[in-house]
Motif scaffolding. Structure first.
Motif, short mmCIF file in Angstrom:
data_model
loop_
_atom_site.label_atom_id
_atom_site.label_comp_id
_atom_site.label_asym_id
_atom_site.label_seq_id
_atom_site.Cartn_x
_atom_site.Cartn_y
_atom_site.Cartn_z
N PRO A 137 -0.09 -21.78 -6.24
CA PRO A 137 0.07 -20.55 -7.03
C PRO A 137 -0.75 -19.39 -6.49
CG PRO A 137 -0.20 -22.45 -8.48
CD PRO A 137 -0.46 -22.93 -7.08
N LEU A 138 -1.95 -19.67 -5.96
CA LEU A 138 -2.80 -18.62 -5.39
C LEU A 138 -2.16 -18.03 -4.13
CD1 LEU A 138 -5.50 -17.14 -5.72
CD2 LEU A 138 -6.55 -18.91 -4.29
N VAL A 139 -1.61 -18.90 -3.31
CA VAL A 139 -0.93 -18.44 -2.09
C VAL A 139 0.29 -17.59 -2.46
CG1 VAL A 139 0.27 -19.14 0.02
CG2 VAL A 139 -1.73 -20.43 -0.75
N TYR A 140 1.04 -18.10 -3.42
CA TYR A 140 2.25 -17.38 -3.86
C TYR A 140 1.87 -16.00 -4.41
CZ TYR A 140 6.65 -16.40 -6.22
OH TYR A 140 7.82 -15.80 -6.62
N GLN A 141 0.78 -15.95 -5.17
CA GLN A 141 0.30 -14.68 -5.73
C GLN A 141 -0.06 -13.70 -4.62
OE1 GLN A 141 -2.95 -15.28 -8.50
NE2 GLN A 141 -3.49 -13.11 -8.50
N ALA A 142 -0.72 -14.20 -3.57
CA ALA A 142 -1.10 -13.34 -2.43
C ALA A 142 0.13 -12.82 -1.70
CB ALA A 142 -2.00 -14.13 -1.47
N VAL A 143 1.15 -13.67 -1.52
CA VAL A 143 2.40 -13.25 -0.86
C VAL A 143 3.07 -12.16 -1.67
CG1 VAL A 143 4.71 -13.97 -0.15
CG2 VAL A 143 2.74 -15.43 0.35
N GLN A 144 3.12 -12.33 -3.00
CA GLN A 144 3.72 -11.32 -3.87
C GLN A 144 2.96 -10.00 -3.75
OE1 GLN A 144 6.69 -11.65 -5.69
NE2 GLN A 144 6.67 -13.41 -4.31
N ALA A 145 1.63 -10.09 -3.70
CA ALA A 145 0.82 -8.87 -3.57
C ALA A 145 1.10 -8.17 -2.23
CB ALA A 145 -0.66 -9.22 -3.67
N TYR A 151 3.83 -8.06 -0.54
CA TYR A 151 5.13 -7.39 -0.51
C TYR A 151 5.34 -6.40 -1.66
CZ TYR A 151 6.65 -10.49 3.23
OH TYR A 151 6.77 -11.13 4.43
N HIS A 152 4.68 -6.63 -2.81
CA HIS A 152 5.05 -5.85 -4.00
C HIS A 152 3.91 -5.09 -4.67
CE1 HIS A 152 8.96 -7.72 -3.71
NE2 HIS A 152 8.43 -8.93 -3.79
N ASP A 153 2.65 -5.30 -4.26
CA ASP A 153 1.55 -4.59 -4.91
C ASP A 153 1.65 -3.10 -4.61
OD1 ASP A 153 -0.88 -3.56 -5.81
OD2 ASP A 153 -1.96 -5.41 -5.34
N PRO A 154 1.72 -2.24 -5.64
CA PRO A 154 1.85 -0.79 -5.38
C PRO A 154 0.57 -0.18 -4.79
CG PRO A 154 1.62 -1.23 -7.74
CD PRO A 154 1.74 -2.56 -7.08
N ASP A 155 -0.55 -0.88 -4.96
CA ASP A 155 -1.83 -0.38 -4.45
C ASP A 155 -2.02 -0.80 -2.98
OD1 ASP A 155 -4.39 0.46 -4.02
OD2 ASP A 155 -5.34 -1.11 -5.22
N PRO A 156 -2.12 0.16 -2.04
CA PRO A 156 -2.30 -0.20 -0.62
C PRO A 156 -3.53 -1.08 -0.39
CG PRO A 156 -1.81 2.14 -0.84
CD PRO A 156 -2.01 1.62 -2.23
N ALA A 157 -4.59 -0.85 -1.16
CA ALA A 157 -5.80 -1.66 -1.00
C ALA A 157 -5.53 -3.11 -1.37
CB ALA A 157 -6.93 -1.10 -1.87
N GLY A 158 -4.70 -3.31 -2.40
CA GLY A 158 -4.32 -4.67 -2.80
C GLY A 158 -3.51 -5.35 -1.71
N LYS A 159 -2.59 -4.59 -1.12
CA LYS A 159 -1.79 -5.14 -0.01
C LYS A 159 -2.70 -5.55 1.16
CE LYS A 159 2.61 -2.59 -0.50
NZ LYS A 159 3.59 -3.66 -0.35
N GLU A 160 -3.68 -4.69 1.47
CA GLU A 160 -4.58 -4.96 2.58
C GLU A 160 -5.41 -6.22 2.32
OE1 GLU A 160 -6.49 -4.77 6.15
OE2 GLU A 160 -4.71 -3.64 5.50
N ARG A 161 -5.93 -6.36 1.08
CA ARG A 161 -6.72 -7.55 0.74
C ARG A 161 -5.87 -8.81 0.88
NH1 ARG A 161 -8.79 -4.16 -3.28
NH2 ARG A 161 -7.32 -5.01 -4.82
N ALA A 162 -4.61 -8.73 0.39
CA ALA A 162 -3.70 -9.88 0.48
C ALA A 162 -3.43 -10.23 1.94
CB ALA A 162 -2.40 -9.58 -0.25
#
Length: 944
Positions: A9-17, A19-30
């Motif tokens: 579930p943690l890996v899946y959450q990171a993959v979703q972030a 591709y879909h996190d509107p925050d660029p910083a969130g995308k970068e962390r993922a």
């Protein structure tokens, strides 16, 4: 990965972030977190589980991509007993996910292909796959995808499977190639109106053509070849299918470049491509640019493949000159992108004919080159409604630059004079429009330097006819100088683009001006007019720079005028490059003035820049803000760099006093901006050229400069200080009184440098520091080797050098290798200096301590770290070690070779005992360095 194995579930959450996190910083962390996961051992199991879950496209794509990456880069992590289960798992995943997304299928196909190439126990993988999936229609797309990427991956740089395994694979693929082609024929015949399947078939066939394993006789009479050309001949063929078929034909042509051993297939392809002329004309009529570009690619590839035959036997057999006719037909297309495709062929044709130097051959190809030049001149025309000067930086500007280069390369086949006449043939009817005039001037500028000044009668006739409507008429029979005079008399009422290009032409005719100094005044008047107009200023400055470079002696009388321009430089609308170029030209002329005038004139030339720097320092001091001084530093640097008067021994250098007076402002600027790497680099560059300008005359600056460098470097370790240090060592390293001071400087600079490079990934993160450090110590080796070898710092430098040999950075690696090579060479070459025996003894001590470690490191880095272009440098180092002490080197090399891995992670044989002994013998019995280089190049292929 810290924290142990992550949950799904943690890996899946990171993959979703991702591709879909509107925050660029969130995308970068993922992205960072998932990157760490991919590098960990857990990635194998997690990827497998994600593919089994088949939750969504994003998670499956991440898992498939991770699996491919792990197989490519980390296959050694898996124990051999897991390879079969991994293969079965991947085949199961691609079967289950075939409908989900084509990009996932491609990633899994790559993973399967890369596994097959590395897994020595998987024999006959092509046969296994075809047998397993060829009877299932739904599996056919992914089967063909695997069969497409498999040959492509054989030479992939991501896989280090080695030459032995690669040879084994290629032989295996060649054995099963007819089975693959037969499968593709069946697919093509059954595809009907399934265009996607036919595209896959053509892609797959192209991949096997590229690998060069298809049987010529079998392919020459194969149904697929006929289908290919039918698709290309059909007017109704879609764009995508047409491109796939074109790519396939180009691959086939590329694969038979050695025509003699592929004769049956070569003949079929030759006839097939010639049959496409009608289809090309149809595409032109329908204004289908995509298809036109495809046909031109095919015609160009045909011409390149048969180039040798065309040159050796023009007009005979497959030296048929219809290949050139096809390219000239393409050159007639109104879109310049079409003719541009063929440029590489014309370059190669010119190169081949130039090397053969056969006048009879030149006469055969001359008409074709004349027609090409005619087309190129037309393609270089600006639009009639174009406003302003020609653009250099847009796509069309870059095309014109490529045309200029091509014209220079093929002009010898036509002759400069005849080229002008050929260009003029388009202008005979009436007054040419401005855009035609400009294009002809542009081509003239491209070849101006190749004009024979003693054979220009035909040029005169041509130019008089051409320029008569534009220029002031001349009653006398003109010479080349009079033609130049007429060009500079072009009225200011003509289109500004014509004036711009005429200024370029004048700049390119500087050698004519040098031979005819009477032309200098009218030319300078003409260029000064341009300099005062914003759109023409930079090109006029470039032309003045060219004239100063070539006509240095004649321009000396105009130095005051140049100085006036330099003083008012910022009143002209010049680009940075043009302004610096003008100062360069002025400095070149300055160096030709009488010695007694140079100091005063140099002072005047530098004054504007020095005043500007002082003003900035005063402003910064009062405002507390920091202004950018790089413009003025760059201008001073170019002045110092190109003011090179001839000074006899014993004479005081005329620039010495000026540079001593300028030093305080440069020192103050350096201090004020010591934390800014960009500005410090410019300061060091300026000081470097100042020192080079006066040589030993800069002695009074040595101590304050070194003191300041060392002081700033302790706080801000800018690598440019190391480079500047190398210049000081080069200038003063042979002066007995300076050696200890320079050694102290080196030791002071080395301590912070080693601290920087010893950080995690320090060498990789600071390649400029590595490069400049070893430039500095190499200068020491060249100028004062005993001083360096007798010092305590040498051990640390050598250890740093050995560690840095693994660095895959062109300049840094080259500097490291040159240092080691030059260091050992000082103990090899008896140059009859008094210190040779001491040097030899000191190098012997170094080799005794570090020789085995160095040889082992060099061989290992060649095999596992460095790209092939670095191998000649490594070979030079090994050669020097061997020349210094061949018996000991033989033992070191033997010990090193015994320690190399004999098998790949996939169980394939990397190197045989015979290959090891052969390599040892080739290197140790070599009589020149290039033999060592050839041996290393062949041997390292076993590990690539």
């Amino acid at each position: 990965m810290e924290g142990g194995k992550p949950t799904l579930p943690l890996v899946y959450q990171a993959v979703q972030a991702l591709y879909h996190d509107p925050d660029p910083a969130g995308k970068e962390r993922a992205s960072v977190w998932l990157g760490e996961l991919q590098r960990s051992m857990y990635a194998w199991e997690i990827s497998d589980q994600l593919l089994q879950l088949k939750q969504d496209v994003e998670s499956c794509y991440f898992a498939a991509q991770t699996m491919k990456m792990k197989i490519q880069t980390s296959f050694y992590e898996l124990p051999p007993e897991t390879h079969t289960s991994l293969r079965d798992s991947l085949l199961s995943h691609i079967q289950n996910l075939k409908e989900l997304s084509p990009i996932i299928v491609t990633q899994l196909a790559l993973a399967i292909a890369d596994l097959a190439l590395q897994m020595a126990s998987w024999k006959g993988c092509v046969h296994t796959l075809i047998e397993k999936y060829s009877n299932d229609v739904s599996s056919m797309p992914f089967l063909i995808e695997i069969l497409t990427v498999l040959p492509e991956e054989v030479h992939s740089r991501s896989l280090r499977i080695g030459a032995n395994r690669r040879t084994e694979i290629i032989e295996d693929l060649a054995y099963y190639s007819t089975t693959v082609v037969t499968l593709l024929v069946t697919c093509a015949e059954k595809s009907g109106h399934d265009e996607k399947m036919l595209i896959k078939v053509f892609r797959c066939l192209g991949s096997w053509f590229n690998l060069g394993v298809l049987d010529n006789n079998f392919m020459a009479s194969n149904q697929l070849l006929m289908i290919l050309f039918q698709v290309l001949q059909r007017d109704e063929t879609s764009t995508n299918l047409h491109e796939a078929a074109s790519d396939c034909v180009c691959s086939a042509l590329y694969g038979i470049e050695n025509v003699a051993i592929h004769m049956p297939l070569a003949m079929q392809l030759f006839q097939g491509v010639l049959s496409l002329e009608t289809a090309y004309h149809m595409a032109v009529a329908r204004e289908d640019l995509d298809k036109v570009l495809n046909y031109c690619r095919i015609f160009t590839e045909l011409s390149e493949t048969f180039l040798e035959m065309t040159v050796r036997t023009p007009g005979q057999g497959m030296g048929d000159l219809r290949t050139l006719e096809l390219l000239l037909i393409c050159a007639g297309h109104p879109q310049y992108e079409v003719v541009e495709i063929s440029f590489n062929f014309w370059y190669r044709l010119g190169e081949n004919l130039y090397k053969m130097n056969d006048p009879a051959l030149h006469r055969v190809f001359k008409p074709y080159i004349q027609r090409l030049l005619h087309s190129l001149a037309r393609h270089c025309q600006l639009d009639p409604d174009h406003e302003g000067v020609p653009e250099d930086t847009d796509d069309f500007g870059e095309f014109r630059m490529r045309v200029s280069d091509l014209v220079k390369d093929v002009i010898f086949l036509v002759g400069s004079m005849e080229c002008f006449s050929q260009l003029y043939s388009t202008l005979k009817e009436g007054n040419p429009p401005w855009e035609v005039t400009e294009a002809v001037l542009f081509i003239m500028a491209a070849i101006a330097k190749s004009i024979d000044p003693f054979n220009h009668e035909s040029l005169i006739v041509t130019l008089k006819c051409f320029f008569l409507p534009l220029l002031v008429p001349s009653e006398n029979n003109p010479t080349l100088t009079e033609v130049l005079e007429q060009v500079v008399l072009l009225p200011e009422t003509v289109h500004i683009a014509v004036r711009y290009t005429s200024i370029e032409l004048v700049g390119e005719m500087s050698e004519v001006i040098d031979r005819n100094p009477c032309m200098l005044d009218p030319v300078l008047i003409f260029l000064m007019k341009g300099l005062r107009e914003k759109p023409l200023a930079s090109v006029a400055a470039k032309a003045i720079h060219n004239i100063c470079s070539v006509c240095r002696d004649h321009m000396a009388q105009h130095f005051q005028g140049l100085l006036n321009i330099a003083r008012a430089l910022d009143s002209f609308a010049l680009s940075t490059e043009a302004a610096v170029g003008l100062l360069k030209g002025t400095a070149l002329v300055l160096a030709r003035l009488p010695l007694e005038k140079i100091a005063e004139c140099l002072n005047d030339l530098c004054a504007v820049q020095v005043m500007a720097l002082r003003k900035l320092l005063a402003q910064d001091s009062s405002s507390g803000k920091s202004s950018d001084p790089t413009v003025w530093l760059d201008r001073l640097a170019v002045i110092f760099r190109h003011t090179n008067p001839i000074v006899e021994n014993g004479q005081t250098h005329p620039c010495q006093k000026v540079i001593q007076e300028i030093w305080p402002v440069l020192s103050e600027t350096l201090n004020a901006h010591q934390s800014d790497n960009r500005i410090v680099e410019r300061c060091c560059r300026c000081l470097r050229f100042a020192v080079r300008c006066v040589g030993k005359g800069s002695a009074s600056l040595l101590q304050p400069l070194v003191t300041q460098m060392v002081s700033v470097y302790q706080v801000y370790p800018h690598s440019c200080f190391l480079y500047l240090g190398s210049i000081l060592v080069d200038e003063y390293g042979m002066e007995e009184g300076c050696r200890q001071g320079l050694l102290d400087m080196l030791q002071a600079l080395c301590m912070p440098t080693f601290q920087l490079l010893e950080q995690p990934n320090g060498l990789r993160n600071h390649p400029d520091t590595v490069d400049d450090l070893f430039r500095l110590v190499t200068r020491f080796v060249q100028r004062s080797p005993v001083t360096l070898l007798s010092s305590s710092i040498i051990v640390h430098i050598i250890q740093c050098a050995i560690a840095a040999t693994t660095l895959d950075h062109r300049d840094a690696n080259c500097s490291v290798m040159k240092f080691i090579r030059d260091l050992i060479h000082t103990g090899v070459t008896n140059d009859h200096e008094d210190d040779f025996e001491m040097r030899k003894r000191l190098i012997g001590h170094v080799m005794e301590q570090h020789g085995q470690q160095l040889v082992t490191q060099l061989i290992n880095t060649c095999c596992f770290c460095l790209p092939p272009y670095t191998l000649p440098d490594v070979a030079e180092v090994l050669w020097e070690i061997m020349v210094f002490d061949r018996p000991t080197f033989c033992r070191w090399l033997e010990t090193t070779l015994k320690g190399l891995p004999k098998e790949t992670a996939g169980g394939a044989l990397s190197v045989t005992h015979k290959q090891l002994t052969d390599f040892h013998k080739q290197v140790t019995s070599a009589e020149e360095c290039k033999q060592v280089c050839w041996a290393i190049r062949e041997f390292t292929r076993l590990y690539r």
